[in-house]
Enzyme design. Structure first.
Site, short mmCIF file in Angstrom:
data_model
loop_
_atom_site.label_atom_id
_atom_site.label_comp_id
_atom_site.label_asym_id
_atom_site.label_seq_id
_atom_site.Cartn_x
_atom_site.Cartn_y
_atom_site.Cartn_z
N SER A 1 37.19 19.91 -13.14
CA SER A 1 37.14 18.45 -13.17
C SER A 1 37.62 17.97 -14.53
O SER A 1 37.21 18.50 -15.56
CB SER A 1 35.71 17.97 -12.92
OG SER A 1 35.71 16.57 -12.76
N ASN B 1 36.82 15.40 -15.84
CA ASN B 1 35.70 14.78 -16.54
C ASN B 1 34.40 15.21 -15.87
O ASN B 1 34.19 14.99 -14.69
CB ASN B 1 35.81 13.25 -16.53
CG ASN B 1 34.94 12.65 -17.60
OD1 ASN B 1 33.72 12.88 -17.62
ND2 ASN B 1 35.53 11.93 -18.52
N ARG C 1 35.69 21.95 -30.18
CA ARG C 1 34.69 20.87 -30.16
C ARG C 1 33.74 21.04 -28.98
O ARG C 1 32.52 20.99 -29.11
CB ARG C 1 35.40 19.50 -30.07
CG ARG C 1 35.94 18.99 -31.37
CD ARG C 1 36.79 17.75 -31.15
NE ARG C 1 38.06 18.12 -30.53
CZ ARG C 1 39.18 18.37 -31.20
NH1 ARG C 1 39.20 18.25 -32.50
NH2 ARG C 1 40.29 18.74 -30.59
N HIS D 1 41.02 8.07 -27.32
CA HIS D 1 40.38 9.33 -27.72
C HIS D 1 40.64 9.60 -29.20
O HIS D 1 41.53 9.00 -29.80
CB HIS D 1 40.94 10.51 -26.90
CG HIS D 1 40.37 10.60 -25.52
ND1 HIS D 1 40.87 9.85 -24.48
CD2 HIS D 1 39.33 11.33 -25.02
CE1 HIS D 1 40.16 10.13 -23.38
NE2 HIS D 1 39.23 11.01 -23.68
N HIS D 2 39.91 10.55 -29.73
CA HIS D 2 40.05 11.00 -31.13
C HIS D 2 41.49 11.44 -31.46
O HIS D 2 42.26 11.78 -30.57
CB HIS D 2 39.07 12.15 -31.40
CG HIS D 2 39.20 13.29 -30.42
ND1 HIS D 2 40.12 14.30 -30.58
CD2 HIS D 2 38.57 13.55 -29.25
CE1 HIS D 2 40.02 15.15 -29.57
NE2 HIS D 2 39.09 14.70 -28.73
N GLY E 1 36.80 29.74 -25.66
CA GLY E 1 37.14 28.60 -26.52
C GLY E 1 35.91 28.13 -27.29
O GLY E 1 35.75 26.94 -27.57
N LYS F 1 43.38 14.84 -30.01
CA LYS F 1 43.68 15.11 -28.59
C LYS F 1 45.18 15.37 -28.40
O LYS F 1 46.01 14.64 -28.93
CB LYS F 1 43.22 13.94 -27.71
CG LYS F 1 43.36 14.23 -26.23
CD LYS F 1 42.50 13.33 -25.39
CE LYS F 1 42.71 13.59 -23.90
NZ LYS F 1 42.28 14.94 -23.51
#
Ligand code: NAD
Length: 265
Positions: free
Chosen positions: A121, A123, A11, A154-155, A7, A158
């Site tokens: 995870s 995060n 981003r 979030h942006h 990927g 998402k």
């Protein structure tokens, strides 16, 4: 240590390329994208906005896992599960930041983790993992006269909601309170919902602009309110955590780990 990125045009993928090339003791072993991606054939460094690295972006996930000590993966749940099979086959460390994973996905990951080291995870930042510990502690101290609400933003790009981190925080609150998360979570509200059910854990999702990730956990009672907030202002907090997880796992036995293990929390 040879670390690959799946990927790599995303981003997080681009930030990972920058992170890996800056960190001592690790090298970029490969960079992979979707078979339809316009990034295929390009140099991974150029794509990430740095100097050319001599690493051509390919669509060969299996070769990436075969040729790497660790692969870092911030993509989609379907792709992540495919990748975990290659990680198990080649005993490659698989660091997963992908969110939106279902219970079945997580169970499947646990099966692959019998063969290799998988760190997953929702995060990877130190700050959010500390927040998680604080939330669990607060929820253990406060009874259910304190309503728990989790707000995240979030942006605009998402694709999953509530965020994986918001769910992780909700699970921490449920654990602290000693209740089952699924029985108490209210993931969204609309219309005539009736009064708030005591003991529920509510979520609100905001999307917009370029917000990297804000999370607040609110404990609201009659007469007072506690709010614990974390705000990300840079994606490096996640990529630094992911690279740290990859190096941490080097001498660990097969198993499914989280950032809590990596950070020793
Ligand atoms: P993004 O859409 O910018 O990037 C995802 C990339 O994965 C894309 O370039 C896409 O083409 C690629 N991809 C998808 N399927 C693929 C496949 N089969 N083979 C190769 N590449 C494939 O998204 P993003 O903002 O970088 O976020 C990615 C994921 O990471 C999301 O699930 C997001 O929620 C999660 N995330 C997690 C953390 C964390 O700390 N765990 C932090 C930020 C984002």
């Amino acid at each position: 240590m040879k670390i690959g990125v799946v990927g790599c045009a995303g981003r997080m993928g681009q930030q990972l390329i920058r992170e890996i090339t800056q960190k001592q003791g690790v090298t970029l072993s490969g960079a992979v994208e979707r078979a339809e991606s316009p990034a295929l054939g390009k140099d991974a460094g150029i794509l990430a906005g740095i100097d050319a690295l001599g690493v051509e972006i390919s669509a060969d996930r299996e070769a990436l896992f075969k040729n790497s000590d660790a692969v870092i993966d911030f993509t989609s749940p379907e792709n992540t599960l495919h990748c975990a099979a290659f990680a198990a086959k080649y005993n490659t460390i698989h660091v997963i930041g992908t969110t939106g994973m279902t219970e079945e996905h997580k169970q499947q990951l646990a099966v692959y983790a019998k063969e290799t080291r998988i760190i997953w995870s929702a995060n990877m930042s130190i700050g959010v993992n500390i927040l998680q510990g604080l939330v669990e502690k607060a929820a253990a101290i406060l009874d259910d006269s304190y309503d728990i609400e989790i707000v995240e933003m979030h942006h605009r790009h998402k694709v999953d909601a509530p965020s994986g981190t918001a769910l992780m925080l909700g699970e921490a609150a449920a654990r602290g309170r000693g209740v089952d998360f699924k029985d108490h979570a209210v993931l969204s509200r609309e219309g005539i919902t009736g009064a708030r059910e005591q003991g529920s854990i509510g979520f609100a999702t905001l999307r917009g602009g370029d917000v990297i990730g804000d999370h607040s956990v609110i404990f609201a009672a009659e007469g007072e309110r506690i709010e614990i907030t974390h705000k990300s202002s840079s994606r490096t907090i996640y990529t630094k955590g992911a690279v740290r997880a990859a190096t941490w796992a080097k001498d660990k036995p097969a198993g499914l780990y989280s950032m809590k293990d990596v950070l020793g929390l």
